[in-house]
Write a protein that holds these residues in place. Structure first.
Motif: not given
Ligand code: PLP
Length: 393
Positions: A100, A128-129, A182, A187, A215, A217, A244
């Motif tokens: 991100n 959550w980023h 997202e 989160e 996002d 992730v 992830k």
């Molecule tokens: N983006 C999202 C949607 C996430 O759920 C998370 C972590 O939970 C992240 C980014 C951050 O990832 P990381 O913990 O690998 O830095």
């Protein structure tokens, strides 16, 4: 005894020695059903033979070379990811936050090249980023940001699932360069984006020349039953981030770019020493192979629907259960009261889960979960939730 570890995580009192499939064993030989998969990471479960073989074979050949040379495993993984997503280029890094961070930098560079020296990025409430400074500034959680100010400026948070709010923010701030969201908030309490919202935002970004940055992730790599959760809305973003599940547990992050975002970065614009090395990319390729050959997207969809339906049926009418929601194997059960204690009670009962946003029990099991294992989750979790709620009425 004082712990030699920096106190950055509240830990449950257990350590695991090994795993197999959806199961983990602790040092005392006790078995746990892993319905959290390391927070959405171990998508193939534990000790998947294909992943273990790919990592071992690659480690025996070469673990690290450098991004100043061609890395064939990286090129191959990038080709697979662009084909699956309809995007054009991939920059690898090591985590969701880093992916991100790269996306935010790309949006700023994109704006800079167009004469906008103060690029603003619109992000969502309860998003959550990540925990680096810029990703924290993008994250829609006051609690996570508090105390870390001053954070990078140029982020505007708007209510989630509301395209009008994004439009209004863009009307008020002419320097907007991108929207970051997202496709399914993790989160933030397992909150899916409405299909119409994603489609409206896609149109809006195209009209205004903003980058749509999604996002994925937590929601990507098959977790919701499609490769990427935004594909439920049949759209293609300009930037997408992954981490992830992508390498099944080996640290990886990736930022993909398409449309106007492709070609923005040139050699020297951005980079990382470790990102996209041979070992992690070999793992990523094995994960994609296994997801495809074992039909695990379909499994996530089918078993996820079964699990959600069963949880919803068992908990229907239970006072204190607000909602059972999510897609595929990314599910949440929202309760009317804070229920953090349920993670420890589930652990005692042999089930790994966690609680997000204080009131949402979160399930992110491996995508190999069988119907029978899904039923085992229901059988352990539902009585725990009922008992917890009964104690508080
Ligand atoms: N983006 C999202 C949607 C996430 O759920 C998370 C972590 O939970 C992240 C980014 C951050 O990832 P990381 O913990 O690998 O830095």
């Amino acid at each position: 005894m004082t712990s030699p570890l920096a106190n950055i995580y509240a830990r449950l009192p257990v350590s695991f020695t090994h795993g197999q499939g959806v199961w983990l064993w602790d040092a005392q030989g006790r078995k746990y059903l892993d319905a959290l998969a390391g927070i959405g990471v171990s998508c193939l479960g534990h000790a998947h033979p294909r992943l273990v073989a790919a990592i071992s074979e690659q480690a025996a050949r070469v673990i690290h070379t450098s991004n100043i040379y061609d890395v064939p495993q990286q090129t191959a993984l990038a080709a697979r990811l662009t084909a699956l997503s309809g995007m054009r280029e991939v920059a690898f890094n090591n985590s969701g936050s880093e992916a991100n961070e790269a996306a935010i930098k790309l949006a700023r560079y994109y704006a800079y090249q167009r004469g906008n020296r103060h690029a603003h990025i619109i992000t969502m409430d309860s998003s959550w980023h990540g925990r680096t400074l810029a990703t924290l500034a993008a994250t829609g959680s006051e609690k996570a940001r508090k105390g870390f100010e001053p954070l990078p400026s140029g982020f505007i948070q708007v209510p989630y699932n509301n395209a009008d709010a994004i439009r209004a923010a863009g009307d008020a701030e002419p320097r907007v360069a991108a929207v970051l969201l997202e496709a399914l908030q993790g989160e933030g309490g397992i909150r899916p984006s409405d299909i119409a919202f994603l489609q409206d935002v896609r149109r809006l970004c195209t009209e205004r020349g903003w980058l749509l940055m999604i996002d994925e992730v937590q929601s990507g790599i098959g977790r919701t039953g499609k490769w990427f959760a935004h594909q439920w809305a049949d759209i293609v973003p300009d930037v997408m981030t992954l981490a992830k599940g992508l390498a099944g547990g080996v640290p990886i992050g990736a930022m993909l770019a398409a449309g106007p975002a492709a070609g923005v970065f040139t050699p020297g614009s951005h980079g990382t020493t470790f990102g996209g090395g041979p070992l992690v990319c070999a793992a990523g390729l094995a994960v994609l192979d296994a997801l495809e050959s074992e039909n695990l997207l379909d499994n996530a969809h089918q078993v996820g629907s079964h699990l959600k339906d069963r949880l919803a049926a068992e908990l229907a009418g239970t006072p204190g259960v607000t909602e059972v929601r999510g897609r595929g194997l990314m599910l949440g059960i929202e309760l009317a009261r804070p229920c953090g204690v349920l993670a420890a009670r589930a652990l005692d009962a042999g089930l790994l889960i966690n609680v997000t946003r204080e009131r949402v029990v979160r399930l992110l099991p491996p995508l190999i979960l069988s119907r029978q294992e899904a039923d085992q989750i229901v059988e352990i979790l539902v009585p725990l939730i009922r008992q917890f709620l009964a104690e508080h009425t």
